[in-house]
Design a protein around this motif. Structure first.
Motif, PDB file in Angstrom:
ATOM      1  N   GLN A  86      20.801  14.728 -34.361  1.00 46.00           N
ATOM      2  CA  GLN A  86      22.181  15.070 -34.030  1.00 46.00           C
ATOM      3  C   GLN A  86      22.383  15.133 -32.515  1.00 46.00           C
ATOM      4  N   PHE A 125      21.671   3.518 -21.392  1.00 41.72           N
ATOM      5  CA  PHE A 125      21.377   3.306 -22.808  1.00 41.72           C
ATOM      6  C   PHE A 125      19.899   3.010 -23.090  1.00 41.72           C
ATOM      7  N   LYS A 147      22.549  11.611 -31.290  1.00 39.17           N
ATOM      8  CA  LYS A 147      23.824  10.955 -31.623  1.00 39.17           C
ATOM      9  C   LYS A 147      24.920  11.373 -30.651  1.00 39.17           C
ATOM     10  N   ARG A 148      24.983  12.677 -30.340  1.00 37.27           N
ATOM     11  CA  ARG A 148      26.001  13.152 -29.399  1.00 37.27           C
ATOM     12  C   ARG A 148      25.769  12.570 -28.005  1.00 37.27           C
ATOM     13  N   LEU A 150      27.120   5.770 -24.003  1.00 39.19           N
ATOM     14  CA  LEU A 150      27.887   4.538 -24.243  1.00 39.19           C
ATOM     15  C   LEU A 150      29.196   4.561 -23.459  1.00 39.19           C
ATOM     16  N   GLN A 151      29.840   5.713 -23.432  1.00 42.36           N
ATOM     17  CA  GLN A 151      31.078   5.843 -22.656  1.00 42.36           C
ATOM     18  C   GLN A 151      30.792   5.679 -21.166  1.00 42.36           C
ATOM     19  N   HIS A 152      29.736   6.327 -20.713  1.00 44.65           N
ATOM     20  CA  HIS A 152      29.314   6.232 -19.307  1.00 44.65           C
ATOM     21  C   HIS A 152      29.039   4.788 -18.912  1.00 44.65           C
ATOM     22  N   SER A 168      29.967   1.950 -20.340  1.00 44.20           N
ATOM     23  CA  SER A 168      31.114   1.045 -20.486  1.00 44.20           C
ATOM     24  C   SER A 168      32.122   1.219 -19.353  1.00 44.20           C
ATOM     25  N   GLU A 182      24.153   9.849 -27.267  1.00 44.38           N
ATOM     26  CA  GLU A 182      24.379   8.402 -27.301  1.00 44.38           C
ATOM     27  C   GLU A 182      25.847   8.071 -27.051  1.00 44.38           C
ATOM     28  N   GLN A 183      26.756   8.846 -27.644  1.00 43.13           N
ATOM     29  CA  GLN A 183      28.190   8.611 -27.438  1.00 43.13           C
ATOM     30  C   GLN A 183      28.574   8.804 -25.974  1.00 43.13           C
ATOM     31  N   ASP A 184      28.024   9.841 -25.362  1.00 42.71           N
ATOM     32  CA  ASP A 184      28.307  10.093 -23.933  1.00 42.71           C
ATOM     33  C   ASP A 184      27.769   8.944 -23.071  1.00 42.71           C
TER      34      ASP A 184
END
Length: 221
Positions: free
Chosen positions: A12, A55, A15-16, A22-24, A26, A18-20
């Motif tokens: 978990q 990533f 996962k959290r 991916l946003q960073h 991109s 990873e989202q941060d």
């Protein structure tokens, strides 16, 4: 905490994060990615990673979590399991810090680039001052358009001096004996100026090559 609870918690967290990440990644412009390309942002004991994008760190953490899950089946010593858990937590912490540090890393990279450019300009200026061609304005050396203008100017001077030398030599063959010394001195002086002009032409051509070489690769630093 049971094995399953621990693994679920780590997954978990991943996962959290990873989202941060991916946003960073991109949101980073290509110019900033290039600035951070060769910067090592982590201790090598935690990650093998360099540059702006984070990533690759997520991928390495995921592999470590997967390995940890497999190690539970081997019933390794508790101390060993704690070590691997702590290392994963250290990786989580390092990535979170890197996310926060990106703006500062970019500013640092920009500052280093500015200093590098200023030092390069100073080196070029110093080399120009010591070249013996200081009559050519220093700012000309930093601009390819002005360099070509300067080259054309010297090429025209060369042509005019050569033409004047040819005229004087023609006159020398037919002038009065009393005027020959004057004509010879004029020709000698023009030959000296012509030699200096040709040296300047070679110098300017070399500056153009030095200026344009890095531009062909990427940019002038």
């Amino acid at each position: 905490m049971t094995k399953n609870e621990l693994m679920n918690k780590l997954k978990q967290q991943l996962k959290r994060l990873e989202q941060d990440v991916l946003q960073h990644d991109s949101q980073l412009p290509k110019t900033q990615q290039k600035m951070l390309l060769d910067i090592e942002r982590f201790n090598r004991s935690l990650f093998i990673q360099s540059g702006a994008k984070l990533f690759p760190c997520i991928e390495q953490i995921a592999k470590n979590i997967e390995q940890l899950e497999k190690q539970f089946t081997f019933k390794l010593a508790q101390q060993t399991m704690l070590y691997h858990c702590q290392r994963i937590q250290d990786q989580f912490t390092a990535v979170k810090r890197a996310l926060q540090a990106t703006p500062l890393d970019i500013k640092t990279a920009q500052h280093k680039k500015t200093i590098k450019r200023k030092m390069a300009v100073k080196r070029h200026q110093l080399a120009h001052q010591e070249s013996g061609f200081s009559w050519i304005a220093s700012h000309v050396m930093q601009n390819s358009h002005k360099l070509y203008e300067e080259l054309n100017k010297h090429l025209n001077w060369q042509k005019k001096m050569q033409y004047k030398i040819d005229i004087l030599q023609s006159e020398l063959a037919h002038c009065h004996e009393s005027d020959k010394i004057t004509r010879q001195n004029e020709i000698l002086l023009l030959h000296r100026r012509l030699g200096k002009c040709r040296q300047a032409i070679t110098y300017i051509e070399e500056r153009i090559q030095l200026y344009e070489r890095p531009n062909k690769n990427r940019n002038y630093s």
